[in-house]
Design a protein around this motif. Structure first.
Motif, short mmCIF file in Angstrom:
data_model
loop_
_atom_site.label_atom_id
_atom_site.label_comp_id
_atom_site.label_asym_id
_atom_site.label_seq_id
_atom_site.Cartn_x
_atom_site.Cartn_y
_atom_site.Cartn_z
N GLY A 94 60.70 21.55 -14.34
CA GLY A 94 60.17 20.75 -15.30
C GLY A 94 59.88 21.08 -16.77
O GLY A 94 60.46 22.43 -17.04
N TYR A 95 59.29 20.46 -17.52
CA TYR A 95 58.97 20.90 -18.90
C TYR A 95 58.10 21.87 -18.96
O TYR A 95 56.97 21.88 -18.24
CB TYR A 95 58.28 19.68 -19.59
CG TYR A 95 57.76 20.06 -21.16
CD1 TYR A 95 58.83 19.86 -22.02
CD2 TYR A 95 56.53 20.61 -21.21
CE1 TYR A 95 58.31 20.12 -23.48
CE2 TYR A 95 56.21 20.80 -22.52
CZ TYR A 95 56.91 20.57 -23.68
OH TYR A 95 56.80 20.91 -25.02
N GLN B 205 58.24 14.01 -21.06
CA GLN B 205 58.46 14.97 -20.02
C GLN B 205 57.16 15.73 -19.63
O GLN B 205 57.23 16.35 -18.56
CB GLN B 205 59.57 16.01 -20.62
CG GLN B 205 61.06 15.58 -20.75
CD GLN B 205 61.69 16.77 -21.38
OE1 GLN B 205 61.86 17.92 -20.91
NE2 GLN B 205 62.56 16.46 -22.49
#
Length: 338
Positions: free
Chosen positions: A198-199, A224
């Protein structure tokens, strides 16, 4: 299962590259995204993952951090059982987080959680630790290290009993932190990697702070990080809505509550209680809480810490690679033009 996980935030780290923002605060307390502090992200990740006992170990300039976190109410950690614990360092000369932990061993001995999550305080992400713990248990790992694009995020899961052993055996092993253990190839521990996709942004310099802050002005990037099902919590302040006068112009910016905007703000992040004077033009900048900008100023690519005051007719310019940074409480006058 997640109720068996203890949360430990290692806030002992200092980076010279952030000194302009940490002269009066720890890295964990650096303001970010207009209304948050860096510690908000790791704390929110923990409580969103169901962790009910969190200990913070700060080392430098932690008054601001204590003021921000308070009793932990905003994160539902003001509990009679478990909850939030704050363990400041009693010795700034000691190196390594294990020595900070060893000064508060009763916390670990009394904890009922079988596993412990250790993480730094300056990585911005929105991660579910339940998935990581599940994988850690299934693969029978001794230590799981969370990584992103192959780089360590300095997040680790291990059994609390193993952590206690590592802390108490520090003098014999020479391990000063969990990083030392993971990086040593001579031990017999099973070290597992968990790749988080993920971010993730690590804020460890003024350059990274400015770059990743500006990126959040892109709605696709913002989405995000700020997920609807996993909110980021912060200290609530009861302030009025921002006032925009008839001459105000705001484009692609984040403006927090309590501001008075009389000038032009473009592609910038403005924190709570900021005042922008008439005829002033601000772009590509970060202005922190309660700063006051006079009239007819031009600010481009600047980072103002809290309580900065700028007199009328001042021009300040940095660049996207080297923003112009003004420390907390500084006065910028017309004779200081640059």
């Amino acid at each position: 299962m997640i109720k068996n996980l203890l949360g430990v935030i290692d806030a002992t780290t200092y980076r010279e590259a952030t000194s302009d923002l940490t002269i009066n605060r720890s890295m964990a307390a650096i303001p970010f995204a207009g209304r948050y502090r860096l510690v908000d992200f790791v704390l929110s990740n923990m409580v969103n993952s169901g962790i009910e006992s969190v200990a913070i170990f700060p080392r430098y300039q932690y008054r601001s951090l204590m003021d921000h976190i308070g009793s932990g109410k905003q994160w539902d950690l003001n509990r009679k059982r478990d909850g939030l614990f704050f363990f400041p360092s009693s010795n700034f000369e000691e190196e390594g987080s294990f020595k900070q932990f060893r000064n508060h061993m009763d916390y670990f001995y009394r904890s009922t959680q079988k596993y412990t999550l250790i993480t730094n305080s300056y990585t911005v992400c929105n991660v579910d630790y339940k998935k990581i713990l599940k994988r850690h248990i299934e693969e029978e790992c001794d230590i799981t290290e969370v990584r992103h694009l192959g780089k360590s995020l300095e997040m680790y899961i291990l059994e609390t009993s193993l952590l206690i052993d590592l802390i108490t055996a520090q003098d014999a092993t020479g391990y000063y932190s969990i990083q030392d253990v993971v990086q040593d190839h001579k031990h017999t521990f099973k070290i597992c990697d968990y790749e988080y996709r993920g971010y993730v942004k690590v804020i460890d310099s003024i350059g990274s702070y400015y770059k990743h802050s500006m990126e959040l002005l892109d709605p696709t990037v913002w989405k995000q990080l700020f997920l609807q099902y996993s909110p980021i919590y912060t200290k609530v302040k009861d302030e009025p809505p921002t006032k925009y006068t008839k001459d105000a112009v705001v484009k692609n910016s984040m403006i927090a509550n309590g501001c008075v905007i009389e000038g032009h703000v473009e592609n910038s992040i403005i924190s709570r209680g900021v005042k922008v004077g008439k005829g002033t033009f601000i772009k590509n900048s970060i202005i922190m809480q309660k700063s006051v900008i006079g009239t007819n100023c031009v600010l481009d690519a600047v980072v103002f810490d809290k309580d900065v005051k700028v007199e009328n007719n001042v021009s300040l310019q940095g660049s996207k690679f080297s923003p112009y940074v003004v420390r907390k409480g500084t006065l910028q006058g017309a004779l200081m033009k640059s």
